[in-house]
Design an enzyme around this catalytic site. Sequence first.
Site, PDB file in Angstrom:
ATOM      1  N   ASP A 130      50.899  85.545  53.751  1.00 31.43           N
ATOM      2  CA  ASP A 130      49.794  85.982  54.605  1.00 31.43           C
ATOM      3  C   ASP A 130      48.758  84.859  54.673  1.00 31.43           C
ATOM      4  OD1 ASP A 130      48.162  86.180  52.248  1.00 31.43           O
ATOM      5  OD2 ASP A 130      48.721  88.280  51.999  1.00 31.43           O
ATOM      6  N   HIS A 151      71.224  75.624  47.385  1.00 27.63           N
ATOM      7  CA  HIS A 151      71.405  76.905  46.708  1.00 27.63           C
ATOM      8  C   HIS A 151      70.381  77.063  45.590  1.00 27.63           C
ATOM      9  CE1 HIS A 151      74.058  79.691  44.117  1.00 27.63           C
ATOM     10  NE2 HIS A 151      73.401  80.417  45.005  1.00 27.63           N
ATOM     11  N   ALA A 168      51.140  90.671  51.711  1.00 27.05           N
ATOM     12  CA  ALA A 168      52.173  90.348  52.706  1.00 27.05           C
ATOM     13  C   ALA A 168      52.746  88.963  52.408  1.00 27.05           C
ATOM     14  CB  ALA A 168      51.592  90.421  54.119  1.00 27.05           C
ATOM     15  N   ASN A 169      53.458  88.878  51.297  1.00 25.33           N
ATOM     16  CA  ASN A 169      54.053  87.623  50.837  1.00 25.33           C
ATOM     17  C   ASN A 169      55.448  87.916  50.317  1.00 25.33           C
ATOM     18  OD1 ASN A 169      51.410  86.064  50.914  1.00 25.33           O
ATOM     19  ND2 ASN A 169      50.916  87.669  49.449  1.00 25.33           N
ATOM     20  N   HIS A 207      51.648  90.407  41.578  1.00 30.49           N
ATOM     21  CA  HIS A 207      51.133  89.446  42.561  1.00 30.49           C
ATOM     22  C   HIS A 207      50.810  88.121  41.886  1.00 30.49           C
ATOM     23  CE1 HIS A 207      49.365  88.059  46.254  1.00 30.49           C
ATOM     24  NE2 HIS A 207      48.171  87.916  45.706  1.00 30.49           N
TER      25      HIS A 207
END
Length: 129
Positions: free
Chosen positions: A28, A20, A119-120, A96
């Site tokens: 990407d 947890h 794309a992460n 980012h």
Amino acid sequence: MKKQGILNRELAGIFAKIGHTDTIMIADCGLPIPDGVTCIDLAYKMGKPSFIDILETVLGDFKAEKALIATEMDAENAELYSQLTPFPCPIEKVSHEQLKQKSVDAKVIIRTGEATPYANILLQSGVIF
């Protein structure tokens, strides 16, 4: 032989050890991989496998309670961003640069062949009970 779920033996083993609040990242092909973080590189060709294909597969086998994406994704990669709704858990946005900093603590980074900007996604593990 395993019947369903993640077939990649390295990923299946890592997922079995996740607790947890541990995090994993789907990335990407351009995201820098921090030293010391396990990387499972699934990329075999530009664009393949796609970010969405891997994300959908992972979410079928991984209980996420929270996700983080770059704030830049919705403007710089609107098509991919639109595919994230509906999402099975709350999504938070960070820069980012902050997302890359958080990748240092990921238990694994799954590198896709995705070649589109931002794309992460960082997924925080939930519990199944």
